[in-house]
Design an enzyme around this catalytic site. Structure first.
Site, PDB file in Angstrom:
ATOM      1  N   ASP A  65     -12.358  10.144   3.956  1.00  0.00           N
ATOM      2  CA  ASP A  65     -13.345  11.208   3.812  1.00  0.00           C
ATOM      3  C   ASP A  65     -14.685  10.682   3.306  1.00  0.00           C
ATOM      4  O   ASP A  65     -15.716  11.349   3.448  1.00  0.00           O
ATOM      5  CB  ASP A  65     -12.822  12.272   2.849  1.00  0.00           C
ATOM      6  CG  ASP A  65     -12.365  11.694   1.502  1.00  0.00           C
ATOM      7  OD1 ASP A  65     -11.701  10.645   1.514  1.00  0.00           O
ATOM      8  OD2 ASP A  65     -12.662  12.292   0.461  1.00  0.00           O
ATOM      9  N   TYR A 110     -18.115   1.342  -0.264  1.00  0.00           N
ATOM     10  CA  TYR A 110     -16.768   1.563   0.261  1.00  0.00           C
ATOM     11  C   TYR A 110     -16.810   2.451   1.501  1.00  0.00           C
ATOM     12  O   TYR A 110     -16.224   2.106   2.541  1.00  0.00           O
ATOM     13  CB  TYR A 110     -15.881   2.195  -0.812  1.00  0.00           C
ATOM     14  CG  TYR A 110     -14.578   2.731  -0.266  1.00  0.00           C
ATOM     15  CD1 TYR A 110     -13.565   1.875   0.122  1.00  0.00           C
ATOM     16  CD2 TYR A 110     -14.376   4.108  -0.132  1.00  0.00           C
ATOM     17  CE1 TYR A 110     -12.372   2.366   0.639  1.00  0.00           C
ATOM     18  CE2 TYR A 110     -13.194   4.607   0.382  1.00  0.00           C
ATOM     19  CZ  TYR A 110     -12.196   3.733   0.774  1.00  0.00           C
ATOM     20  OH  TYR A 110     -11.022   4.227   1.293  1.00  0.00           O
ATOM     21  N   TRP A 121      -8.052  11.699  -0.658  1.00  0.00           N
ATOM     22  CA  TRP A 121      -7.420  11.907  -1.966  1.00  0.00           C
ATOM     23  C   TRP A 121      -5.922  11.541  -1.903  1.00  0.00           C
ATOM     24  O   TRP A 121      -5.051  12.334  -2.277  1.00  0.00           O
ATOM     25  CB  TRP A 121      -7.604  13.342  -2.429  1.00  0.00           C
ATOM     26  CG  TRP A 121      -9.018  13.752  -2.705  1.00  0.00           C
ATOM     27  CD1 TRP A 121     -10.163  13.175  -2.231  1.00  0.00           C
ATOM     28  CD2 TRP A 121      -9.455  14.852  -3.518  1.00  0.00           C
ATOM     29  NE1 TRP A 121     -11.270  13.839  -2.696  1.00  0.00           N
ATOM     30  CE2 TRP A 121     -10.872  14.878  -3.489  1.00  0.00           C
ATOM     31  CE3 TRP A 121      -8.785  15.820  -4.260  1.00  0.00           C
ATOM     32  CZ2 TRP A 121     -11.622  15.825  -4.181  1.00  0.00           C
ATOM     33  CZ3 TRP A 121      -9.533  16.775  -4.943  1.00  0.00           C
ATOM     34  CH2 TRP A 121     -10.945  16.765  -4.898  1.00  0.00           C
ATOM     35  N   ASP A 132      -3.751 -11.513   5.692  1.00  0.00           N
ATOM     36  CA  ASP A 132      -4.738 -11.270   4.643  1.00  0.00           C
ATOM     37  C   ASP A 132      -6.050 -10.890   5.320  1.00  0.00           C
ATOM     38  O   ASP A 132      -6.682 -11.728   5.968  1.00  0.00           O
ATOM     39  CB  ASP A 132      -4.916 -12.531   3.789  1.00  0.00           C
ATOM     40  CG  ASP A 132      -5.849 -12.326   2.608  1.00  0.00           C
ATOM     41  OD1 ASP A 132      -6.506 -11.265   2.536  1.00  0.00           O
ATOM     42  OD2 ASP A 132      -5.925 -13.235   1.759  1.00  0.00           O
ATOM     43  N   LEU A 133      -6.447  -9.634   5.198  1.00  0.00           N
ATOM     44  CA  LEU A 133      -7.651  -9.170   5.886  1.00  0.00           C
ATOM     45  C   LEU A 133      -8.916  -9.836   5.367  1.00  0.00           C
ATOM     46  O   LEU A 133      -9.944  -9.814   6.049  1.00  0.00           O
ATOM     47  CB  LEU A 133      -7.781  -7.652   5.784  1.00  0.00           C
ATOM     48  CG  LEU A 133      -6.691  -6.828   6.480  1.00  0.00           C
ATOM     49  CD1 LEU A 133      -7.072  -5.344   6.487  1.00  0.00           C
ATOM     50  CD2 LEU A 133      -6.422  -7.305   7.890  1.00  0.00           C
ATOM     51  N   TYR A 162      -9.558  -2.538   1.528  1.00  0.00           N
ATOM     52  CA  TYR A 162     -10.164  -2.727   0.209  1.00  0.00           C
ATOM     53  C   TYR A 162     -10.487  -1.325  -0.303  1.00  0.00           C
ATOM     54  O   TYR A 162     -11.304  -0.612   0.289  1.00  0.00           O
ATOM     55  CB  TYR A 162     -11.438  -3.561   0.346  1.00  0.00           C
ATOM     56  CG  TYR A 162     -12.162  -3.836  -0.962  1.00  0.00           C
ATOM     57  CD1 TYR A 162     -12.168  -5.117  -1.517  1.00  0.00           C
ATOM     58  CD2 TYR A 162     -12.858  -2.833  -1.629  1.00  0.00           C
ATOM     59  CE1 TYR A 162     -12.840  -5.383  -2.707  1.00  0.00           C
ATOM     60  CE2 TYR A 162     -13.517  -3.085  -2.817  1.00  0.00           C
ATOM     61  CZ  TYR A 162     -13.512  -4.356  -3.349  1.00  0.00           C
ATOM     62  OH  TYR A 162     -14.169  -4.611  -4.521  1.00  0.00           O
ATOM     63  N   LYS A 204     -15.828   1.384   5.384  1.00  0.00           N
ATOM     64  CA  LYS A 204     -14.791   2.059   6.162  1.00  0.00           C
ATOM     65  C   LYS A 204     -15.355   2.615   7.467  1.00  0.00           C
ATOM     66  O   LYS A 204     -14.679   2.601   8.502  1.00  0.00           O
ATOM     67  CB  LYS A 204     -14.146   3.167   5.328  1.00  0.00           C
ATOM     68  CG  LYS A 204     -13.293   2.667   4.177  1.00  0.00           C
ATOM     69  CD  LYS A 204     -12.083   1.870   4.660  1.00  0.00           C
ATOM     70  CE  LYS A 204     -11.041   2.763   5.310  1.00  0.00           C
ATOM     71  NZ  LYS A 204      -9.843   1.984   5.743  1.00  0.00           N
ATOM     72  N   GLY A 248       0.806  -1.217   0.000  1.00  0.00           N
ATOM     73  CA  GLY A 248       0.000   0.000   0.000  1.00  0.00           C
ATOM     74  C   GLY A 248       0.840   1.268   0.000  1.00  0.00           C
ATOM     75  O   GLY A 248       2.033   1.259   0.333  1.00  0.00           O
ATOM     76  N   GLN A 249       0.204   2.378  -0.370  1.00  0.00           N
ATOM     77  CA  GLN A 249       0.912   3.648  -0.461  1.00  0.00           C
ATOM     78  C   GLN A 249       1.445   4.112   0.895  1.00  0.00           C
ATOM     79  O   GLN A 249       2.584   4.576   1.005  1.00  0.00           O
ATOM     80  CB  GLN A 249      -0.019   4.721  -1.031  1.00  0.00           C
ATOM     81  CG  GLN A 249      -0.463   4.477  -2.457  1.00  0.00           C
ATOM     82  CD  GLN A 249      -1.227   5.650  -3.005  1.00  0.00           C
ATOM     83  OE1 GLN A 249      -0.647   6.658  -3.431  1.00  0.00           O
ATOM     84  NE2 GLN A 249      -2.553   5.555  -3.011  1.00  0.00           N
TER      85      GLN A 249
END
Length: 297
Positions: free
Chosen positions: A101, A124, A149, A35-36, A60, A128, A10-11
């Site tokens: 957000d 999504y 973002w 693994d979630l 996800y 979250k 991931g970022q």
């Protein structure tokens, strides 16, 4: 101090590993060991990392695809996130969980604060939000950081997409009626490291929900123009941006028209000030263009 971050590719995980400094060690834990989508893998994988703090960054994130994969989205973003927080509680360590957000509906005409009512528009966003609730219920020693973002030099994101499209097209159509705070994962990593250091010194009243986003605001087309203007100045690809409305670019999942987040609470609690989005975006564009030079158009 040792941080374990979920989501090896991931970022934010990649940014944390790169940004680790001084006496801080960051260990990225991901598939197949963690693994979630299989929450039963979480405890053993994180226990093996022996962290002082767990950063729950894996998620996800396929916003439109989630409309067709609701069960998977909730398994990963709610049940999986809850299991990470539960594991942290069992180990006696705090959890720093990343949210979004998209828990808001975008109807507010100013920046959202932490006490505003949540009302996600998409699967999504709902998954979250359920993850936030699961984390809070599983571990009282939590920081839930809503960001927005997100982009970085790593993985798939809006900055890399704009540069790729600009290398192949003369004009790109970009939505101009959705507003938010473009936030660099490099800055998120810096803020997490800062918060983790505070938590390691003071385990008092800093836990809770916070917004963590860049300073300043723009819309997607304004973000795109800044990306490509910066790229052109560096000798990278450039294209014209044409403003369009959300209605002109239909997607399966509804996006909030206003994603702006106020990070004042985080700044006050942790003494960390988010850079202006333009500065951070220029850094990321510069890295991508330098690493992957493309003839300008």
């Amino acid at each position: 101090m040792r941080l374990a971050v979920t989501g090896r590719d991931g970022q934010v995980a990649a940014s944390l590993v790169e940004s680790a400094r001084g006496e801080v060690e960051v260990v990225a834990v991901g598939r197949p060991s963690l693994d979630l989508a299989r929450p039963d893998t979480v405890f053993s994988a994180l226990e093996a990392a022996r962290p002082d703090i767990i950063v729950s960054a894996a998620a996800y994130t396929a916003v439109d695809q989630a409309e067709d994969e609701k069960d998977l989205a909730f398994t990963v973003n709610a049940a999986g996130a809850g299991k990470v927080a539960e594991t942290a509680a069992r180990m006696g360590v705090p959890v720093i969980h990343l949210s979004t957000d998209y828990v808001f509906d975008g109807a507010k005409d100013s920046a959202y604060v932490e006490t505003d009512i949540t009302a996600p528009l998409s699967v999504y966003g709902a998954s979250k939000l359920a993850g936030e609730q699961a984390v809070a219920a599983a571990n009282p020693h939590h920081l839930i950081l809503r960001t927005a973002w997100v982009y970085s030099p790593f993985g798939k994101n809006f900055v890399r997409t704009m540069l790729r499209l600009a290398a192949a097209r003369d004009e790109i159509s970009v939505v101009a009626d959705q507003w938010g705070n473009p936030t660099s994962a490099l800055d998120i990593a810096d803020a997490i490291l800062h918060a983790a250091a505070v938590l390691s010194r003071d385990k008092g009243n800093a836990f809770g929900v916070y917004h963590l986003a860049a300073s300043g605001e723009t819309n997607w087309s304004g973000f795109a123009r800044h990306i490509l203007d910066t790229s052109r100045a560096l000798g990278g690809p450039h294209a014209r941006i044409r403003d369009i409305a959300t209605a002109d670019y239909p997607t399966k999942a509804r996006r909030p028209a206003n994603s702006r987040l106020s990070s004042a609470k985080f700044m006050a609690a942790f003494g960390w000030v988010a850079p202006d989005w333009r500065e951070s975006a220029a850094v990321v564009v510069g890295r991508i263009v330098a690493d992957h030079p493309v003839p300008g158009r």
